[in-house]
Scaffold this motif. Structure first.
Motif, PDB file in Angstrom:
ATOM      1  N   ARG A 111       0.828  -1.207   0.000  1.00 10.04           N
ATOM      2  CA  ARG A 111       0.000   0.000   0.000  1.00 10.04           C
ATOM      3  C   ARG A 111       0.861   1.255   0.000  1.00 10.04           C
ATOM      4  O   ARG A 111       0.444   2.309  -0.462  1.00 10.04           O
ATOM      5  N   LEU A 112       2.074   1.111   0.550  1.00  2.54           N
ATOM      6  CA  LEU A 112       2.955   2.265   0.642  1.00  2.54           C
ATOM      7  C   LEU A 112       3.464   2.725  -0.712  1.00  2.54           C
ATOM      8  O   LEU A 112       3.836   3.875  -0.878  1.00  2.54           O
ATOM      9  N   LEU A 113       3.518   1.795  -1.681  1.00  4.64           N
ATOM     10  CA  LEU A 113       4.184   2.107  -2.945  1.00  4.64           C
ATOM     11  C   LEU A 113       3.335   1.872  -4.185  1.00  4.64           C
ATOM     12  O   LEU A 113       3.731   2.258  -5.284  1.00  4.64           O
ATOM     13  N   LEU A 114       2.183   1.210  -4.053  1.00  9.53           N
ATOM     14  CA  LEU A 114       1.370   0.894  -5.215  1.00  9.53           C
ATOM     15  C   LEU A 114       0.781   2.162  -5.823  1.00  9.53           C
ATOM     16  O   LEU A 114       0.201   2.992  -5.125  1.00  9.53           O
ATOM     17  N   HIS A 115       0.928   2.308  -7.141  1.00  9.73           N
ATOM     18  CA  HIS A 115       0.442   3.497  -7.840  1.00  9.73           C
ATOM     19  C   HIS A 115      -0.832   3.191  -8.632  1.00  9.73           C
ATOM     20  O   HIS A 115      -1.171   2.030  -8.883  1.00  9.73           O
ATOM     21  N   ILE A 116      -1.510   4.256  -9.036  1.00  7.74           N
ATOM     22  CA  ILE A 116      -2.728   4.121  -9.828  1.00  7.74           C
ATOM     23  C   ILE A 116      -2.461   3.319 -11.098  1.00  7.74           C
ATOM     24  O   ILE A 116      -3.277   2.501 -11.515  1.00  7.74           O
ATOM     25  N   THR A 117      -1.312   3.554 -11.723  1.00  3.30           N
ATOM     26  CA  THR A 117      -0.975   2.842 -12.967  1.00  3.30           C
ATOM     27  C   THR A 117      -0.912   1.333 -12.766  1.00  3.30           C
ATOM     28  O   THR A 117      -1.056   0.577 -13.728  1.00  3.30           O
ATOM     29  N   ASP A 118      -0.692   0.890 -11.536  1.00  8.44           N
ATOM     30  CA  ASP A 118      -0.591  -0.543 -11.266  1.00  8.44           C
ATOM     31  C   ASP A 118      -1.945  -1.234 -11.212  1.00  8.44           C
ATOM     32  O   ASP A 118      -2.011  -2.465 -11.292  1.00  8.44           O
ATOM     33  N   VAL A 119      -3.007  -0.468 -11.038  1.00 10.20           N
ATOM     34  CA  VAL A 119      -4.329  -1.091 -10.838  1.00 10.20           C
ATOM     35  C   VAL A 119      -5.398  -0.613 -11.822  1.00 10.20           C
ATOM     36  O   VAL A 119      -6.469  -1.210 -11.901  1.00 10.20           O
ATOM     37  N   MET A 120      -5.125   0.430 -12.597  1.00 12.28           N
ATOM     38  CA  MET A 120      -6.177   1.002 -13.441  1.00 12.28           C
ATOM     39  C   MET A 120      -6.387   0.212 -14.729  1.00 12.28           C
ATOM     40  O   MET A 120      -5.499  -0.510 -15.193  1.00 12.28           O
ATOM     41  N   HIS A 121      -7.580   0.357 -15.296  1.00 13.95           N
ATOM     42  CA  HIS A 121      -7.929  -0.245 -16.590  1.00 13.95           C
ATOM     43  C   HIS A 121      -7.618   0.769 -17.686  1.00 13.95           C
ATOM     44  O   HIS A 121      -7.970   1.946 -17.577  1.00 13.95           O
ATOM     45  N   THR A 122      -6.951   0.313 -18.738  1.00 17.48           N
ATOM     46  CA  THR A 122      -6.554   1.217 -19.814  1.00 17.48           C
ATOM     47  C   THR A 122      -6.932   0.637 -21.179  1.00 17.48           C
ATOM     48  O   THR A 122      -7.400  -0.499 -21.277  1.00 17.48           O
ATOM     49  N   GLY A 123      -6.697   1.423 -22.231  1.00 12.73           N
ATOM     50  CA  GLY A 123      -6.933   0.947 -23.594  1.00 12.73           C
ATOM     51  C   GLY A 123      -8.362   0.524 -23.819  1.00 12.73           C
ATOM     52  O   GLY A 123      -9.306   1.240 -23.470  1.00 12.73           O
ATOM     53  N   ASP A 124      -8.533  -0.661 -24.387  1.00 11.51           N
ATOM     54  CA  ASP A 124      -9.870  -1.169 -24.698  1.00 11.51           C
ATOM     55  C   ASP A 124     -10.692  -1.473 -23.452  1.00 11.51           C
ATOM     56  O   ASP A 124     -11.908  -1.636 -23.528  1.00 11.51           O
TER      57      ASP A 124
END
Length: 210
Positions: free
Chosen positions: A82-95
């Motif tokens: 939790r200390l280091l996880l970023h939005i880019t690690d969990v978000m849905h992208t592209g299609d």
């Protein structure tokens, strides 16, 4: 906090006595002014046995915006992420990003929501800039108003100027936003306001952020 604080104080004292300037900041006091002692050039060593200490976690967005290098020490590496996880690690992208144009019909937006299964869809202009958001809650309100779903336009029922989050922010910041504003999802935007991703509370649960 607690025993982790005693260990952190000892580490700071040892570093200082061996020639590396260091000082201890109590996370409970940091929010009341002590955080001002930390400059952008400092390296921050954050100690939390559980990796979930609220007093430590609440400091991370400030330290990140300031540009500090952050090193975490935790006894539970899977929770400590939790200390280091970023939005880019969990978000849905592209299609996988639910998105419709501003001229889309409500029925088209509902189909997009159904396909992407996030309970929401971004509404964007021709350049991909976010101009609105339509969620399950918006749908319930639309139905309560006896709106004709077959003919309504998404621009008539969407929420304008929705809350968003940046891709470079910490995932725990998304959790705090959702908790504060009682929402279950967020659209991720870039520096130009373009929709580049989406995430909901289930993504944060799977990542063990909440």
């Amino acid at each position: 906090m607690g025993k982790s604080g005693h260990i952190a104080r000892k580490i700071a004292a040892t570093l200082a006595s061996t020639g590396t300037p260091a000082f201890y900041v109590h996370p409970g006091e940091a929010g009341h002014g002590d955080l001002g002692m930390i400059t952008e050039d400092d390296v921050v060593l954050a100690l939390s046995y559980s990796g979930e200490s609220d007093e430590v976690l609440m400091l991370l967005p400030v330290l990140k915006r300031q540009g500090n290098v952050l090193i975490s020490m935790t006894g539970r590496p899977h929770l400590g992420r939790r200390l280091l996880l970023h939005i880019t690690d969990v978000m849905h992208t592209g299609d996988d990003l639910p998105s419709v144009g501003a001229d889309a019909s409500l029925s088209e937006a509902l189909m997009e929501m159904s396909r992407k299964r996030l309970g929401m869809t971004a509404v964007v202009d021709a350049g991909g800039v976010l101009i609105g958001l339509f969620t399950d809650g918006d749908l319930r309100r639309a139905l309560d108003s006896a709106l004709d779903v077959r003919t309504a336009k998404i621009a008539d029922v969407m929420t304008r100027n929705p809350r968003t989050i940046g891709a470079d922010q910490l995932a725990v910041e998304a959790a705090r936003l959702m908790e504060t504003h009682k929402s279950t999802g967020l659209i991720v935007v870039d520096g130009q306001g373009r929709a580049v991703g989406a995430l909901n509370i289930h993504d944060l649960l799977r990542a063990r952020v909440v």
